[in-house]
Motif scaffolding. Structure first.
Motif, mmCIF file in Angstrom:
data_model
loop_
_atom_site.group_PDB
_atom_site.id
_atom_site.type_symbol
_atom_site.label_atom_id
_atom_site.label_comp_id
_atom_site.label_asym_id
_atom_site.label_seq_id
_atom_site.Cartn_x
_atom_site.Cartn_y
_atom_site.Cartn_z
ATOM 1 N N VAL A 176 -12.549 24.746 11.944
ATOM 2 C CA VAL A 176 -13.334 25.296 13.054
ATOM 3 C C VAL A 176 -13.601 24.158 14.030
ATOM 4 O O VAL A 176 -14.215 23.156 13.678
ATOM 5 N N VAL A 177 -13.091 24.320 15.241
ATOM 6 C CA VAL A 177 -13.217 23.299 16.281
ATOM 7 C C VAL A 177 -13.447 23.970 17.640
ATOM 8 O O VAL A 177 -13.243 25.167 17.777
ATOM 9 N N SER A 178 -13.837 23.188 18.611
ATOM 10 C CA SER A 178 -14.048 23.700 19.971
ATOM 11 C C SER A 178 -12.829 23.360 20.817
ATOM 12 O O SER A 178 -12.592 22.190 21.093
ATOM 13 N N PHE A 179 -12.057 24.363 21.191
ATOM 14 C CA PHE A 179 -10.860 24.079 21.994
ATOM 15 C C PHE A 179 -10.634 25.083 23.117
ATOM 16 O O PHE A 179 -9.575 25.118 23.719
ATOM 17 N N SER A 180 -11.627 25.911 23.415
ATOM 18 C CA SER A 180 -11.398 26.934 24.440
ATOM 19 C C SER A 180 -12.324 26.753 25.631
ATOM 20 O O SER A 180 -13.271 25.981 25.596
ATOM 21 N N LYS A 181 -12.007 27.505 26.672
ATOM 22 C CA LYS A 181 -12.829 27.534 27.880
ATOM 23 C C LYS A 181 -12.794 28.954 28.418
ATOM 24 O O LYS A 181 -11.960 29.767 28.022
ATOM 25 N N GLU A 182 -13.714 29.230 29.336
ATOM 26 C CA GLU A 182 -13.726 30.556 29.970
ATOM 27 C C GLU A 182 -12.411 30.786 30.675
ATOM 28 O O GLU A 182 -11.850 29.856 31.268
ATOM 29 N N LYS A 183 -11.951 32.014 30.646
ATOM 30 C CA LYS A 183 -10.698 32.352 31.341
ATOM 31 C C LYS A 183 -10.890 32.267 32.842
ATOM 32 O O LYS A 183 -11.921 32.647 33.362
ATOM 33 N N HIS A 184 -9.857 31.787 33.503
ATOM 34 C CA HIS A 184 -9.875 31.796 34.976
ATOM 35 C C HIS A 184 -9.632 33.215 35.444
ATOM 36 O O HIS A 184 -8.734 33.879 34.956
ATOM 37 N N PHE B 185 0.927 27.453 8.128
ATOM 38 C CA PHE B 185 0.687 26.588 9.288
ATOM 39 C C PHE B 185 -0.791 26.225 9.350
ATOM 40 O O PHE B 185 -1.638 26.959 8.841
ATOM 41 N N LYS B 186 -1.086 25.115 10.008
ATOM 42 C CA LYS B 186 -2.481 24.733 10.233
ATOM 43 C C LYS B 186 -3.097 25.770 11.165
ATOM 44 O O LYS B 186 -2.506 26.140 12.178
ATOM 45 N N ILE B 187 -4.273 26.250 10.804
ATOM 46 C CA ILE B 187 -4.976 27.254 11.599
ATOM 47 C C ILE B 187 -6.230 26.617 12.186
ATOM 48 O O ILE B 187 -7.025 26.003 11.470
ATOM 49 N N LEU B 188 -6.399 26.768 13.496
ATOM 50 C CA LEU B 188 -7.604 26.319 14.190
ATOM 51 C C LEU B 188 -8.343 27.557 14.696
ATOM 52 O O LEU B 188 -7.761 28.371 15.406
ATOM 53 N N MET C 142 -6.205 23.085 27.355
ATOM 54 C CA MET C 142 -5.086 22.207 27.024
ATOM 55 C C MET C 142 -5.429 20.722 27.199
ATOM 56 O O MET C 142 -4.622 19.863 26.887
ATOM 57 N N LYS C 143 -6.639 20.431 27.681
ATOM 58 C CA LYS C 143 -7.090 19.035 27.739
ATOM 59 C C LYS C 143 -7.787 18.661 26.426
ATOM 60 O O LYS C 143 -7.725 17.514 25.999
ATOM 61 N N LYS C 144 -8.463 19.626 25.810
ATOM 62 C CA LYS C 144 -9.171 19.372 24.549
ATOM 63 C C LYS C 144 -8.227 19.386 23.351
ATOM 64 O O LYS C 144 -8.408 18.626 22.405
ATOM 65 N N LEU C 145 -7.248 20.286 23.364
ATOM 66 C CA LEU C 145 -6.396 20.492 22.196
ATOM 67 C C LEU C 145 -5.660 19.232 21.730
ATOM 68 O O LEU C 145 -5.652 18.952 20.529
ATOM 69 N N PRO C 146 -5.070 18.423 22.625
ATOM 70 C CA PRO C 146 -4.396 17.204 22.164
ATOM 71 C C PRO C 146 -5.331 16.224 21.445
ATOM 72 O O PRO C 146 -4.916 15.532 20.518
#
Length: 167
Positions: free
Chosen positions: A156-164, A116-119, A76-80
């Motif tokens: 195609v973008v980078s917006f994820s991280k490893e799950k806690h 809708f916009k798809i990422l 949620m820090k990368k997505l904005p």
């Protein structure tokens, strides 16, 4: 598990119309655990190959859809930075049917009621094939990730991280 008879959903009709090859995978639905990890387990797949579809709403961009591996979570820090939104929230599950035409646990990025916009998270493209919801609980579509990107006109973008991991 390959389907014995061809099952059709809005999502598969779109793929058929585009001439994209896919298979339908069926699994037994657990109403108490609709997670991508559980679906992956039932299908005998790695969670990285089971793509989850999350519907979000930004304060500037409106509703958009994120597709990412079941072993990851949205950063949620990368997505904005990607969407330009100051505030982003997950769309409540009770709003999904009205908004997308799909219910929680059966949301496909293909064939939604509105466009809708798809990422698609960049990591999804590391897999040769992925499973994504066919638009109905208990049904997944098995296809190449590049075909998903093409069929949804996704960015195609980078917006994820490893799950806690919770202990």
């Amino acid at each position: 598990m390959k389907s014995k008879k061809p099952l059709k959903t809005n999502a598969t009709r779109i793929l058929d119309g585009l001439g994209i090859e896919y298979e339908i995978l069926e699994y037994e639905v657990d109403e108490h655990d609709l997670s991508a990890e559980n679906v992956a387990s039932k299908l005998g797949l790695s969670p990285s190959r089971t793509v989850k579809t999350i519907v979000l709403k930004g304060d500037r961009s409106g509703v958009f859809v994120c597709c990412l591996g079941g072993h990851r979570e949205i950063d949620m820090k990368k997505l904005p930075e990607i969407t330009g939104d100051g505030n982003i929230e997950t769309v409540p599950s009770e709003s999904l049917l009205t908004l997308t035409g799909y219910v929680r646990g059966g949301v496909s990025p293909l064939g939604m009621k509105k466009s809708f916009k798809i990422l698609v998270d960049k990591g999804v493209l590391n897999e040769e094939r992925i499973s994504v919801s066919a638009g109905k609980r208990g049904l997944q579509i098995w296809l190449r990730p590049t075909d998903l990107v093409c069929a949804t006109n996704a960015s195609v973008v980078s917006f994820s991280k490893e799950k806690h991991q919770t202990l």
